[in-house]
Each structure stands twice: as structure tokens, then as C-alpha cells.
Design a protein around this motif. Structure first.
Motif, PDB file in Angstrom:
ATOM      1  N   LYS A   1      23.376 -29.173 -55.570  1.00 40.36           N
ATOM      2  CA  LYS A   1      22.023 -28.654 -55.373  1.00 40.36           C
ATOM      3  C   LYS A   1      21.820 -28.295 -53.910  1.00 40.36           C
ATOM      4  CE  LYS A   1      20.007 -31.206 -59.173  1.00 40.36           C
ATOM      5  NZ  LYS A   1      19.069 -32.251 -59.573  1.00 40.36           N
ATOM      6  N   LYS A   2      20.975 -27.302 -53.680  1.00 39.65           N
ATOM      7  CA  LYS A   2      20.780 -26.780 -52.328  1.00 39.65           C
ATOM      8  C   LYS A   2      20.229 -27.832 -51.376  1.00 39.65           C
ATOM      9  CE  LYS A   2      18.707 -23.021 -49.690  1.00 39.65           C
ATOM     10  NZ  LYS A   2      19.084 -23.672 -48.493  1.00 39.65           N
TER      11      LYS A   2
ATOM     12  N   ASP B   1      22.119 -29.032 -48.025  1.00 37.24           N
ATOM     13  CA  ASP B   1      21.484 -28.976 -46.706  1.00 37.24           C
ATOM     14  C   ASP B   1      21.524 -30.339 -46.021  1.00 37.24           C
ATOM     15  OD1 ASP B   1      20.950 -26.314 -47.106  1.00 37.24           O
ATOM     16  OD2 ASP B   1      18.858 -26.641 -47.705  1.00 37.24           O
TER      17      ASP B   1
END
Length: 152
Positions: free
Chosen positions: A14-15, A19
Motif C-alpha cells: 500500500k502507498k 511512504d
């Protein structure tokens, strides 16, 4: 101080977790970093627990990690001469002790914040289960030193 190692890859992530791992400077498998034990870092570790493993690093392991795998910009090795010229410390061991005691940081010393390690000898125990269930993920306390020894 915590040593954090990325165990799983980049696909299917997942982003927001990707990150988070980028903020920890863990962009690839077998990259490691050293961070202080603070509540904000604890939250980041919990968020990425399905992709990383971490634990308390010993001073001796940190010295070996910096002397063997520490790099300067330009991918040059960390030497005693560089440390004498560019920092307030006399040797790599003295610098590693100062980083361990949080008197300075890797960035302040001019070192890259990551360590590129080899995959561990005899492999990971498993990359889909937590350490408490026989895998490689999550918190592993003092046992992180054994994993780092296998990867140097």
C-alpha cells in the motif's frame, strides 16, 4: 537504538506503508538503518511491521556494521582518516560509540543513512510470519544482532 531491516519487497504494498518505509530509508530488501528509540519511530515501526524486522542493536554490532558496511557519499568506505579529518572523533569505533550514545547522527558525521547488507546466510526463517511464530517479521529484541551478523 533500534536496527531496522527490510525483509519483504516492493510489490503489492500500500502507498502509505511504502511512504513510511521510504521515510525510514528502507527502499529495498536487505537494507538496514539505525534509528533512536522514540515514540514517533515506534509508530512508524508498527505501521511497517509486515515488511520489516527490528530490535535493539548492541554497540559491538554497530561498530562492525559501520566499519564493514558504512558508506560515504560516492559509495566510498568509511576510514579512520576520513573520520579524523571530517568529525571530532579519532576513529570509526569512536564514531560508532558516539552514534550509539546518540551524541551524533549518521547524517551529521557525513555517512549514508542506510547499510546495504547481503541476504542472511542460511536464509530468512520465513517472510510472511512474525518472529514470535517462527518467521522473520516484526520485533525481535536482542536477536537482531544475530541476524545482522549473518548479513554482514
Amino acid at each position: 537504538m533500534y536496527a531496522v531491516i527490510r525483509v519483504r519487497g516492493r510489490t503489492g504494498i500500500k502507498k502509505n506503508i511504502a511512504d513510511n518505509l521510504n521515510m525510514l530509508n528502507l527502499t529495498r530488501i536487505s537494507h538496514a538503518t539505525v534509528i533512536p528509540e522514540t515514540p514517533s519511530y515506534d509508530g512508524m515501526l508498527q505501521k511497517g511491521k509486515d515488511y520489516i524486522t527490528w530490535g535493539e542493536i548492541s554497540e559491538d554490532t554497530l561498530k562492525e556494521l559501520i566499519s564493514v558496511r558504512g558508506r560515504l557519499p560516492g559509495d566510498k568506505r568509511v576510514t579512520d582518516e576520513y573520520v579524523k579529518e571530517n568529525t571530532d572523533y579519532d576513529s570509526v569505533d569512536a564514531l560508532a560509540t558516539a552514534i550509539f550514545n546518540q551524541e551524533t547522527t549518521m547524517k551529521d558525521a557525513g555517512l549514508k543513512p542506510i547499510f546495504r547488507l547481503n541476504p542472511p546466510r542460511k536464509g530468512y526463517e520465513g517472510t510472511k510470519k512474525p518472529y514470535t511464530e517462527g518467521g522473520s517479521l516484526g520485533y525481535r529484541s536482542e536477536n537482531i544482532n544475530e541476524l545482522i551478523e549473518k548479513m554482514i
